[in-house]
Each structure stands twice: as C-alpha cells, then as structure tokens.
Design an enzyme around this catalytic site. Sequence first.
Site, PDB file in Angstrom:
ATOM      1  N   GLU A 264     -12.912   5.333   1.568  1.00 58.33           N
ATOM      2  CA  GLU A 264     -13.230   5.613   0.335  1.00 58.33           C
ATOM      3  C   GLU A 264     -12.006   6.798  -0.243  1.00 58.33           C
ATOM      4  OE1 GLU A 264     -16.039   4.808  -2.160  1.00 58.33           O
ATOM      5  OE2 GLU A 264     -14.396   5.735  -3.352  1.00 58.33           O
ATOM      6  N   ASP A 268      -9.111   6.940  -3.097  1.00 55.89           N
ATOM      7  CA  ASP A 268      -9.095   7.681  -4.373  1.00 55.89           C
ATOM      8  C   ASP A 268      -7.928   8.701  -4.612  1.00 55.89           C
ATOM      9  OD1 ASP A 268     -11.426   6.614  -4.637  1.00 55.89           O
ATOM     10  OD2 ASP A 268     -12.867   8.736  -4.621  1.00 55.89           O
ATOM     11  N   SER A 469     -14.008   1.310  -6.861  1.00 52.37           N
ATOM     12  CA  SER A 469     -13.529   2.730  -6.344  1.00 52.37           C
ATOM     13  C   SER A 469     -12.024   2.883  -6.243  1.00 52.37           C
ATOM     14  CB  SER A 469     -14.134   3.590  -5.280  1.00 52.37           C
ATOM     15  OG  SER A 469     -14.558   2.348  -4.522  1.00 52.37           O
TER      16      SER A 469
END
Length: 556
Positions: A264, A268, A469
């Site tokens: 994650e 990002d 995400s």
Amino acid sequence: MKPLLAFSIPVLFSSLVWSGYLEYDQDVLIPQDWTRVGRVDPTEQLELTFALKQQNVHLLEEKLRLVSDPDSAQYGKHLSLEEVAALVRPSELTQKVVRHWLHSHGITNCLTVRTWDFLQCTMTAEAAETLLPGSRFHRYIRDGHSIVRSSAPYSVHDDVHQHLDFVGGLHRLPPKGQDLGQKPHKEGLHLGVTPAILRTRYNLTAADVGSNQNNSQAVAQFLEQYYHPADLAEFMNMFGGTFQHMSQVDRVVGTQGAGKAGLEASLDVEYIMSTGANISTWVFTNPGRHESQEPFLQWMVLLSNMSDLPWVHTISYGDDEDSLSTAYMMRINTEFMKAGVRGISLLFASGDSGAGCRHMGKEQNSFRPSFPASSPYVTTVGGTSFKNPFKVTYEVTDYISGGGFSNVFDMPDYQASAVKGYLKTVEATLPPKSYFNTSGRAYPDMAALSDNYWVVTNRVPIPWVSGTSASTPVVGGMLSLINGQRLLKGLSSLGFLNPRLYKLKGQALFDVTEGCHLSCLDEQVQGKGFCAAPSWDPVTGWGTPNYPALLAALLT
Ligand SMILES: *[C@@H]1O[C@H](CO)[C@@H](O)[C@H](O)[C@H]1NC(C)=O
Ligand SMILES: *[C@@H]1O[C@H](CO)[C@@H](O)[C@H](O)[C@H]1NC(C)=O
Ligand SMILES: *[C@@H]1O[C@H](CO)[C@@H](O)[C@H](O)[C@H]1NC(C)=O
Ligand SMILES: *[C@@H]1O[C@H](CO)[C@@H](O)[C@H](O)[C@H]1NC(C)=O
Ligand SMILES: *[C@@H]1O[C@H](CO)[C@@H](O)[C@H](O)[C@H]1NC(C)=O
C-alpha cells in the site's frame, strides 16, 4: 468530579448519575484478530485526544460552499489557518470548563493546536479511568503490533458533556486499510498498468509535469507499513523513462518504522509521483508514539497545527460507517471542512468491497457504506478496469469499486440533481430499497484505473496489484498538475473540488457506463450492488479524467 453524597453507593452507579456518553453509538467490540494481553498498569501513561466543541460550524460550512462554488464571487478566496482558527475556536467558556475538569483530575500535561479545538493530554491509566467513568483500559496485540483501548464505553461528567464532541484513544482501532491485493488472473499475462500506460490513457504528454516550485502533494498512510526510498528509486528507474519526474520524497512527516515496506505504502507514493510528476511530494506516516493513539485522528490534529501544507492529499483509509459513532464522524467531517476552506483537496479511496454488505438479521442484509468515503466534504475516488485487459481501451467498472449512499450524511446540494438523474435512469434495475438510503450523500465522485498495477516493494516489481488505493493517488497527481498550472496563472488552488466537479456534468471526464460492483451474496441481490450508467453513478462517479480537457475546464 467529587462525589456529592456522603453515603457510599457503588462506584459505577455514582458515575452514571452525573455523567453521560459522548459516543453512545460507538462500536466498542474489539475484533477477534486482536488478542487481549491484560489490563493496563494503573501507572502507565496514556495519551488521549479531546475534541472540544467548536463555534460557528454552520458559518464554516457556508464559507466552504462559497469558496468552492465556481459561480460565487468568493470562489478560491481561501482562508489561512489563523482565519480558520478565528472562526471555529472553542468559546472561552468551553476552554475553561474543559481545562478545569482536566486540572481537577491532576491532568496538566496537555498540548493544544493552532485552532484550539483539540487537546492532547498525557495521563496515567488510573487518572483516565477516573476522568472517564466506564472506561477500562486493556492492551491488545495483532501481528506484533500493540495498542491500548478501553473494553467498555466511557462517559464524561455532565458539566463538560456539552463542551466536547468526543475523546480519542479509547475505542477506534487502527484500520486494516482497503483490501489491497493481487487479484488472481487466469487469462495469462495482462497489459499491466504502469505510469506510461496511465499517462497514455489519460492523455498526459511529456510536457504535462510539474514546473512550479511552490506546488506540492501528499499521501497519508496509517497502516503499520512504510514506503522505502530505494523502492521508489527502483520504480522510477524501471517505469519513469518517458517523463520528467522526481525519484525522492521531499518530506516525511511522522515516524517511518524500520519494518518491511508495505504494498500500500509503495503504491501510493509511486503512483502519485507518476501522474503528479516532478511535483514535490510529502508522506504523512504513522505519528503514533503512544499505544493509545488513533493514527487517522492524529493526522487530522496535525493538519490543524500546520499552516503550510501540500494542496492535495490522498488517503487510502476507511471504516464501516456503522462501526463509528455519529459524533466522531460529524466532527471529522467538520475537520474536512476546515481543510477545504484553506484550499486543500482531500481525496479518499472509495473502498474495495463494492456496495459492501451488512448482516442485519436472519436473511436480512443491507449495503454497508464506508467513512470517510461517505463524507460530503471530500472527493471520493472509485476504480475501473480496461475493457480489454490486453490493450489501452476504454474503461469499465472494476467490480471492487466502493460506492453507495451514506446513512449518516445528508445528500449535499451539489450532487442532488446528478444522483436524482441516476436513480431515475436505472429505476427498473436498482437493488431493493431496503438495501440503501437514497437521502444520503452518494459516492464516489470520480474514478480511475484500479486494476493490474505494477508496484515495486522490497525491491521487487510485483504485478496485478488492485484497489481503489491505486486510483486515488493517480487522480491526486493529476489534480496537483492542475493546481500547478493554476498557481502559475495566479489563481487559487482547487481546494474542495466537488461543487465544481459536479457543475462540469461529466465534461472532461471519460464516462464509465458498463459493469456493476459487488455487494451481498444473498438471494435477493446475488452479489450485485449498483451498476454504472451514462453520466454520474454510485460506482465510478462521473468517470475518469481526460487530463487536457480537465485542465482546460479547471483553469479559470
Ligand atoms: C502544535 O504546534 C506547536 C508549535 O507550533 C506545538 O507547541 C504544539 O505542541 C503542537 N500541538 C500538538 C498537539 O502537537
Ligand atoms: C484523449 O484520449 C482519448 C481516448 O484515449 C481520445 O479519444 C482523445 O482524442 C484524446 N485527446 C484529447 C485532447 O482529448
Ligand atoms: C521540474 O520542476 C522544477 C521546479 O521544481 C522546474 O525548475 C523544472 O523546470 C521542472 N521540469 C520540467 C520539465 O518542467
Ligand atoms: C512561491 O511562493 C512565494 C511566496 O509565496 C512567491 O514569492 C513566489 O513567487 C512563488 N513562486 C512561484 C513559482 O509561484
Ligand atoms: C438515511 O440517511 C439519512 C441521512 O441522509 C439519515 O438521517 C437516516 O437515519 C438514514 N436512514 C437509515 C435507515 O440509516
């Protein structure tokens, strides 16, 4: 609080006589994946966050409407943090009563913020349990991560009840994050989404990179995972060949752990810096020094204490609305307004469970909205896939794309006609009315590809990473590019985008009209939530950005 009665009554009873719950509807159950280790030692130090009642919240809301509405004379006339403070600062009385209450329990070690509406205080567990009748602090662990939370609801003395919104550090657990994962693929090698593929699909040319030194963007992360500078450098080395970009994060706010890099966290940073290329990038990461802190709340508190912030923040965090108290969500929503009037854009991932599913009783289900995605004062980003996974084609719904209707927040005016239009168009094929609430804020607002990403993590390129995400930083980077162009022209930052986005009525976006997202696996809906349709829909919002058109539409 001193007992006023001379005779002895049970402690629990006496506390209930003079105190009330601030968050009566807060879910206090600790999920089973956390193991209770034991009671916290009475002398142990906890850090709790007190959200003081603000003034002029309705004026703040009105101000936000004016500075975000492109047809208002006040459009773009954002406030500084000091001006926000002057507006919302708690009354003298509120500040006095709360401080007096804390002092009378020997709690004096408190920090405030520039807007005066949060207090962060350190105290022993014993003092906390006396201050907040009902609370019982325990330590819990999961995957080597340790937290302190209360196993029972807390109350506060009647005298302070009206001066506080909630107390942080007792109940909400660190979020699990969206279920970012690798979807299984049976059809052999897909195209795979890389920065070059995104830039092609969204029409970003080599010239579409940041050129304004004053512009910046941020990703905020609250999971126990970190990005590694070496992964970012490696990623840009592999995938950044076709456009000017940065290969380093300019600023990390908070403490990066020494642990393994997380998928994650890597995702990002790597992708906001690929669309928002050559733009200074910050990472807000776990500020938690104390086991009693709530990382997301800590980040919100920090925003109220920093006058210079990046213009765009993307956040991949969400909880089920029904697991949170209304008081907490309302207050966090006000914090979003505070950011919006300052000209800051907050983008949240819409979630990876489609419409979601909540079991209400025997064979009775409903959809399950997620917060902050459901806040009317953030821009929520859903997900799409290429129609043909082997080519850069048009986009269809990614079935995981989070979307639906809030059960907490009313539908804001800016989206009323768009949502009404959708409900009318698809009336015949909507899920049963008992599954969702058409009077609530509907989300997402827009979308981007969320399927099949390449990510470098722990120095290894990993394919097939999927989730909203991924789409959120991709959109965030593009809004940053537009901010950069606006700042060069002497215009304001975009700030809270939704009122302007909905006025475009889909212009400058690729409408996504095919596919449905997932929901309850029951007889009534059989796993199907809402479906995409022409114009706005609660699966992909208005669609995905056509960068040059969006830039042109937003550059006035
Ligand atoms: C907010 O910032 C000031 C310095 O600008 C600092 O003294 C204060 O402790 C900070 N508050 C919190 C809650 O960290
Ligand atoms: C952008 O991309 C779409 C589809 O990929 C294409 O049809 C369009 O002509 C492109 N250019 C502009 C300026 O919109
Ligand atoms: C990249 O950004 C810097 C300022 O941060 C600027 O001087 C430079 O010209 C930019 N590069 C391109 C290709 O625009
Ligand atoms: C950056 O900001 C400073 C101070 O606000 C201003 O003087 C300068 O002109 C800005 N530079 C650019 C490239 O916008
Ligand atoms: C539906 O949403 C509204 C907010 O728009 C809320 O007041 C109401 O309680 C919700 N109904 C249910 C059944 O959750």
